[in-house]
Write an enzyme that holds these catalytic residues in place. Structure first.
Site, PDB file in Angstrom:
ATOM      1  N   ALA A  67       0.797  -1.233   0.000  1.00 38.61           N
ATOM      2  CA  ALA A  67       0.000   0.000   0.000  1.00 38.61           C
ATOM      3  C   ALA A  67       0.836   1.293   0.000  1.00 38.61           C
ATOM      4  CB  ALA A  67      -0.970  -0.042   1.181  1.00 38.61           C
ATOM      5  N   ASP A 255      -4.195  -2.484   3.994  1.00 39.24           N
ATOM      6  CA  ASP A 255      -4.317  -1.660   2.785  1.00 39.24           C
ATOM      7  C   ASP A 255      -5.335  -0.539   2.954  1.00 39.24           C
ATOM      8  OD1 ASP A 255      -3.222  -4.386   1.874  1.00 39.24           O
ATOM      9  OD2 ASP A 255      -2.773  -2.993   0.249  1.00 39.24           O
TER      10      ASP A 255
HETATM   11  O1  MRU Z   1      -1.216  -7.178  -3.402  1.00 42.26           O
HETATM   12  P1  MRU Z   1      -0.118  -6.573  -2.590  1.00 42.26           P
HETATM   13  O2  MRU Z   1       1.134  -7.374  -2.627  1.00 42.26           O
HETATM   14  O3  MRU Z   1       0.087  -5.120  -2.913  1.00 42.26           O
HETATM   15  O4  MRU Z   1      -0.660  -6.624  -1.086  1.00 42.26           O
HETATM   16  C1  MRU Z   1       0.120  -6.069  -0.084  1.00 42.26           C
HETATM   17  C2  MRU Z   1      -0.480  -6.225   1.257  1.00 42.26           C
HETATM   18  O5  MRU Z   1      -1.577  -6.711   1.408  1.00 42.26           O
HETATM   19  C3  MRU Z   1       0.272  -5.652   2.415  1.00 42.26           C
HETATM   20  O6  MRU Z   1       0.050  -6.421   3.561  1.00 42.26           O
HETATM   21  C4  MRU Z   1      -0.249  -4.240   2.607  1.00 42.26           C
HETATM   22  O7  MRU Z   1      -0.033  -3.460   1.492  1.00 42.26           O
HETATM   23  C5  MRU Z   1       0.210  -3.539   3.798  1.00 42.26           C
HETATM   24  S1  MRU Z   1       1.917  -3.552   4.132  1.00 42.26           S
HETATM   25  C6  MRU Z   1       2.698  -2.302   3.632  1.00 42.26           C
END
Ligand code: MRU
Length: 359
Positions: A67, A255
Site C-alpha cells: 500500500a 491496505d
Molecule cells: O497485493 P499486494 O502485494 O500489494 O498486497 C500487499 C499487502 O496486502 C500488504 O500487507 C499491505 O499493502 C500492507 S503492508 C505495507
C-alpha cells in the site's frame, strides 16, 4: 481486546534507527525507478519509468506493490504525467489539462483497495494550481515528501510495535510488509526488524501468501537480507503452528482501515485472524496514518480488487489447459475489528474501536 486508547506519549518513544536495506521506489534523474518485484527473489532488476503509463503498468502487474509503496509510486507518476502533458506536441492548454486529468484518474484507479494510492495522488495534485513549467518540480518535491514521511512513520511504528514483544519471541506474519512494500523499513516487517535488533525475535514464520507468494518470495528475501531467523510456512499451516508452538503474536499490514477498525489486507489475513483468536494469540495490524480511511464507515464498504484467476492457476504449478479457470480471485479480505487486538500506527498503539479519537 486491548485497553490501549490514548497515544503513547511521543517523548517516551525512541524512534527506531533502522533504515531500508533496499528501496522499492526512487526518483532518479527524472525517472521513477522501481525494483521489479515480479522477478524477486531470482533477480534484482530495476524498471526505469519515464512515462506515467509505465508506472500504472508496474502497479497493476505488481512490479511495485504494497500500500505505501504504490502510493509513493503513484505520486511520482503524477509528476511524469504533468511532464508528458506539458510536452504534448501542438496541444493547447485545455488539451494539456485534459491529458493530465485523464492520466491522474488512471493512476488513481490502477489498484482500488489500498487507500494510500488515491490518498497520495490527491495530495500531490492538490499542491498544484495550474499546469506550468514549475509544476513537475513541485510534484516531484511533494512526492519525495510523502516518501520521507513514510520512512519516519515506519520507524515510529517499528518502535511502538517492538514494545509489544518480550525477548526471544516467535511470531507469524503475512504477505510482505517490509522495504519492498513501503518507502521505509516497513509496517509489520519494520516491527519485526526492530524487535530483532532488540533481540526479541527467535524466529519469524512468514506465511507463503497464495496466490502470488509475497511471503515466500519477498518476506523470506527480506528476512535473509536482514539476517532474521525465519521459516516459511504454507498458509494452511498457521493453525498447526499456533497449536504446537508458543507464538507470541501475529503482525500484519493493512491496505485500508475503515472508521470502525475493520482492516482490509492481503486475502488470507481474515482466516489467520480467526485462527489467532481461537489460540488466544494477539493479532496486531501495523499501518501508517495514510492507510486509515475515516470516510469509509466499515469494511463492508471497502472495494476489494478482483484479479485474474490465472494467478491462482499459475501458483499451482500445473498446466491443465482443459480445466476451466475459476472466476474469483479477490486480492484482499477484510478482518473485522473485533478480531484485531490493536492497531500499531505512527501515532501510537490504537484500540480498533477507538480510531475516531486519534484522527
Ligand atoms: O497485493 P499486494 O502485494 O500489494 O498486497 C500487499 C499487502 O496486502 C500488504 O500487507 C499491505 O499493502 C500492507 S503492508 C505495507
Amino acid at each position: 481486546m486491548s485497553k490501549a486508547r490514548r497515544p503513547i506519549p511521543m517523548p517516551n518513544l525512541t524512534v527506531s534507527p533502522l533504515t531500508p536495506s533496499v528501496y522499492a521506489v526512487q526518483w532518479i534523474d527524472g525517472a521513477c525507478v522501481l525494483l521489479d518485484q515480479t522477478r524477486l527473489p531470482r533477480e534484482e532488476v530495476y524498471l526505469r519509468c519515464t512515462s506515467y503509463l509505465q508506472v500504472v503498468d508496474a502497479i497493476t502487474t505488481l512490479a511495485v506493490r504494497g500500500a505505501p509503496a504504490i502510493g509513493i509510486a503513484g505520486a511520482f507518476a503524477v509528476a511524469l504525467a504533468a511532464r508528458e502533458s506539458l510536452s504534448l506536441p501542438k496541444a493547447d492548454s485545455t488539451e494539456k489539462l485534459k491529458f493530465f486529468e485523464k492520466a491522474v484518474a488512471s493512476i488513481m484507479q490502477a489498484r482500488p483497495t489500498a487507500v494510500n494510492l488515491a490518498w497520495a495522488v490527491k495530495r500531490v495534485v492538490s499542491e498544484v494550481g495550474s499546469l506550468d513549467e514549475d509544476t513537475v518540480e513541485t510534484l516531484v518535491k511533494h512526492a519525495k515528501n510523502i516518501h520521507e514521511e513514510d520512512i519516519l512513520a515506519n520507524q515510529k511504528m517499528a518502535s511502538f510495535g517492538a514494545s509489544l514483544l518480550e525477548l526471544n519471541s516467535k511470531v507469524i506474519t503475512y504477505c510482505n510488509t517490509g522495504d519492498l512494500a513501503t518507502g521505509g523499513v516497513g509496517t509489520a516487517f519494520g516491527v519485526l526488524r526492530e524487535a530483532h535488533r532488540q533481540k526479541k525475535i527467535s524466529v519469524v514464520y512468514p506465511c507463503e501468501t497464495r496466490p502470488v507468494m509475497q511471503g515466500s518470495r519477498l518476506t523470506s528475501w527480506e528476512c535473509h537480507r536482514n539476517q532474521i531467523p525465519f521459516s516459511v510456512i504454507c498458509d494452511n499451516m498457521a493453525g498447526s503452528v499456533m497449536g504446537n508452538e508458543k507464538i507470541a503474536a501475529v503482525f500484519v499490514g493493512a491496505d485500508r482501515i475503515a472508521a470502525n477498525g475493520d482492516a482490509a489486507n492481503k486475502v488470507g489475513t481474515y482466516s489467520l485472524a480467526i485462527v489467532a483468536k481461537y489460540h488466544r494469540v494477539p493479532f496486531y495490524v501495523v499501518a501508517p496514518s495514510s492507510t486509515f480511511d475515516l470516510k469509509t464507515a466499515s469494511g463492508r464498504q471497502i472495494l476489494i480488487e478482483q484479479r485474474s484467476p490465472r494467478e491462482i492457476a499459475g501458483a499451482l504449478g500445473v498446466n491443465q489447459p482443459n480445466y476451466p479457470l475459476g472466476d474469483i480471485n479477490p486480492a484482499f479480505d477484510v478482518t473485522p475489528a473485533d478480531l484485531i487486538t490493536a492497531i500499531v500506527c505512527d501515532k501510537g498503539i490504537i484500540a480498533p474501536n477507538a480510531i475516531a479519537e486519534w484522527f
